[in-house]
Design a protein around this motif. Structure first.
Motif, PDB file in Angstrom:
ATOM      1  N   MET A   1       1.091  -1.081   0.177  1.00  0.00           N
ATOM      2  CA  MET A   1       0.085   0.034  -0.026  1.00  0.00           C
ATOM      3  C   MET A   1       0.894   1.174   0.018  1.00  0.00           C
ATOM      4  SD  MET A   1      -3.138  -1.040   2.604  1.00  0.00           S
ATOM      5  CE  MET A   1      -2.103  -0.580   3.958  1.00  0.00           C
ATOM      6  N   TYR A   2       0.464   2.242  -0.870  1.00  0.00           N
ATOM      7  CA  TYR A   2       1.283   3.430  -1.089  1.00  0.00           C
ATOM      8  C   TYR A   2       0.695   4.328   0.101  1.00  0.00           C
ATOM      9  CZ  TYR A   2       2.758   1.809  -5.494  1.00  0.00           C
ATOM     10  OH  TYR A   2       3.136   1.223  -6.516  1.00  0.00           O
ATOM     11  N   ALA A   3      -0.141   4.609   0.719  1.00  0.00           N
ATOM     12  CA  ALA A   3      -0.416   5.416   1.794  1.00  0.00           C
ATOM     13  C   ALA A   3      -1.119   4.411   3.137  1.00  0.00           C
ATOM     14  CB  ALA A   3      -1.389   6.368   1.365  1.00  0.00           C
ATOM     15  N   ASP A   4      -0.710   5.149   4.102  1.00  0.00           N
ATOM     16  CA  ASP A   4      -1.399   4.452   5.443  1.00  0.00           C
ATOM     17  C   ASP A   4      -2.585   5.550   5.913  1.00  0.00           C
ATOM     18  OD1 ASP A   4      -0.030   6.605   6.591  1.00  0.00           O
ATOM     19  OD2 ASP A   4       1.628   5.322   7.625  1.00  0.00           O
ATOM     20  N   TYR A   5      -3.245   5.354   7.157  1.00  0.00           N
ATOM     21  CA  TYR A   5      -4.349   6.019   7.462  1.00  0.00           C
ATOM     22  C   TYR A   5      -3.927   7.203   7.955  1.00  0.00           C
ATOM     23  CZ  TYR A   5      -8.833   7.165   9.185  1.00  0.00           C
ATOM     24  OH  TYR A   5     -10.245   7.713   9.571  1.00  0.00           O
ATOM     25  N   LYS A   6      -2.630   7.249   8.661  1.00  0.00           N
ATOM     26  CA  LYS A   6      -2.114   8.603   9.342  1.00  0.00           C
ATOM     27  C   LYS A   6      -1.910   9.563   8.215  1.00  0.00           C
ATOM     28  CE  LYS A   6       1.683  10.302  12.308  1.00  0.00           C
ATOM     29  NZ  LYS A   6       2.794   9.864  13.071  1.00  0.00           N
ATOM     30  N   PHE A   7      -1.215   9.045   7.209  1.00  0.00           N
ATOM     31  CA  PHE A   7      -0.895  10.080   6.129  1.00  0.00           C
ATOM     32  C   PHE A   7      -2.175  10.558   5.461  1.00  0.00           C
ATOM     33  CE2 PHE A   7      -0.238  11.186   1.658  1.00  0.00           C
ATOM     34  CZ  PHE A   7       0.850  11.895   1.615  1.00  0.00           C
ATOM     35  N   TYR A   8      -3.094   9.677   5.283  1.00  0.00           N
ATOM     36  CA  TYR A   8      -4.530  10.271   4.827  1.00  0.00           C
ATOM     37  C   TYR A   8      -5.174  11.237   5.639  1.00  0.00           C
ATOM     38  CZ  TYR A   8      -9.440   9.709   3.895  1.00  0.00           C
ATOM     39  OH  TYR A   8     -10.974  10.053   3.443  1.00  0.00           O
ATOM     40  N   THR A   9      -5.125  11.001   6.979  1.00  0.00           N
ATOM     41  CA  THR A   9      -5.827  12.025   7.738  1.00  0.00           C
ATOM     42  C   THR A   9      -5.053  13.314   8.144  1.00  0.00           C
ATOM     43  OG1 THR A   9      -5.053  10.963   9.795  1.00  0.00           O
ATOM     44  CG2 THR A   9      -7.288  10.311   8.954  1.00  0.00           C
ATOM     45  N   GLU A  10      -3.833  12.976   8.227  1.00  0.00           N
ATOM     46  CA  GLU A  10      -2.906  14.140   8.506  1.00  0.00           C
ATOM     47  C   GLU A  10      -2.303  15.024   7.459  1.00  0.00           C
ATOM     48  OE1 GLU A  10      -0.072  12.860  11.408  1.00  0.00           O
ATOM     49  OE2 GLU A  10      -1.402  12.187  12.861  1.00  0.00           O
ATOM     50  N   VAL A  11      -1.884  14.316   6.333  1.00  0.00           N
ATOM     51  CA  VAL A  11      -0.906  15.097   5.307  1.00  0.00           C
ATOM     52  C   VAL A  11      -2.307  15.395   4.353  1.00  0.00           C
ATOM     53  CG1 VAL A  11       0.465  14.973   3.497  1.00  0.00           C
ATOM     54  CG2 VAL A  11       1.022  14.017   5.748  1.00  0.00           C
ATOM     55  N   TYR A  12      -3.115  14.308   3.717  1.00  0.00           N
ATOM     56  CA  TYR A  12      -4.026  14.541   2.707  1.00  0.00           C
ATOM     57  C   TYR A  12      -5.321  15.159   3.114  1.00  0.00           C
ATOM     58  CZ  TYR A  12      -7.391  13.457  -1.066  1.00  0.00           C
ATOM     59  OH  TYR A  12      -8.101  13.186  -1.903  1.00  0.00           O
ATOM     60  N   GLY A  13      -5.466  15.244   4.412  1.00  0.00           N
ATOM     61  CA  GLY A  13      -6.636  15.872   5.242  1.00  0.00           C
ATOM     62  C   GLY A  13      -7.901  15.025   5.006  1.00  0.00           C
ATOM     63  N   GLY A  14      -7.834  13.629   4.461  1.00  0.00           N
ATOM     64  CA  GLY A  14      -9.005  12.999   4.367  1.00  0.00           C
ATOM     65  C   GLY A  14      -9.782  12.866   5.523  1.00  0.00           C
ATOM     66  N   LYS A  15     -11.311  12.466   5.492  1.00  0.00           N
ATOM     67  CA  LYS A  15     -12.289  12.430   6.536  1.00  0.00           C
ATOM     68  C   LYS A  15     -13.090  11.564   6.201  1.00  0.00           C
ATOM     69  CE  LYS A  15     -11.385  17.025   8.295  1.00  0.00           C
ATOM     70  NZ  LYS A  15     -11.806  18.393   8.291  1.00  0.00           N
ATOM     71  N   SER A  16     -13.498  10.899   4.872  1.00  0.00           N
ATOM     72  CA  SER A  16     -14.669  10.431   4.381  1.00  0.00           C
ATOM     73  C   SER A  16     -14.274   8.755   4.537  1.00  0.00           C
ATOM     74  CB  SER A  16     -15.080  10.578   3.076  1.00  0.00           C
ATOM     75  OG  SER A  16     -14.003  10.433   2.023  1.00  0.00           O
TER      76      SER A  16
END
Length: 116
Positions: A1-16
């Motif tokens: 996997m290229y991204a983890d959940y921490k990257f998703y929420t903290e860097v990408y700013g994902g919430k959905s």
């Protein structure tokens, strides 16, 4: 996997995307990235562009997740109603191509033969 959940929420700013769904969606997104880049993205797995593409794909894939590839068209509350629709605009391939074109360099997506 290229991204983890921490990257998703903290860097990408994902919430959905929920944390428990993220690993499955990220694995699928990563496979789509590998398919469209002919494995070239794997050489750059630490590049934030690849991780951002993976996160965007996860959000797109979450729209059709568990609905047999269908997208929620409408939803009502009184006398609860739920309508799904199929659409080429939100197919996995369409989502993947759009995300990859937005985030990844064109040479990673090149389908031809490179001449040196």
């Amino acid at each position: 996997m290229y991204a983890d959940y921490k990257f998703y929420t903290e860097v990408y700013g994902g919430k959905s995307v929920a944390e428990e769904d993220f690993p499955r969606l990220a694995a699928k997104a990563s496979a789509l990235i590998d398919k469209l880049t002919f494995g070239r993205a794997a050489e750059h797995s630490d590049d934030d562009r690849v991780k951002m593409c993976c996160c965007e794909l996860c959000e797109g894939l979450s729209l059709t997740d568990g609905n047999g590839g269908m997208v929620r068209q409408s939803e009502s509350v009184g006398s609860w109603s739920y309508t799904l629709t199929g659409s080429e605009n939100v197919s996995e391939g369409t989502l993947a191509r759009a995300a990859c074109r937005a985030w990844l360099p064109a040479e990673w997506l090149y389908r031809g033969v490179a001449r040196e």
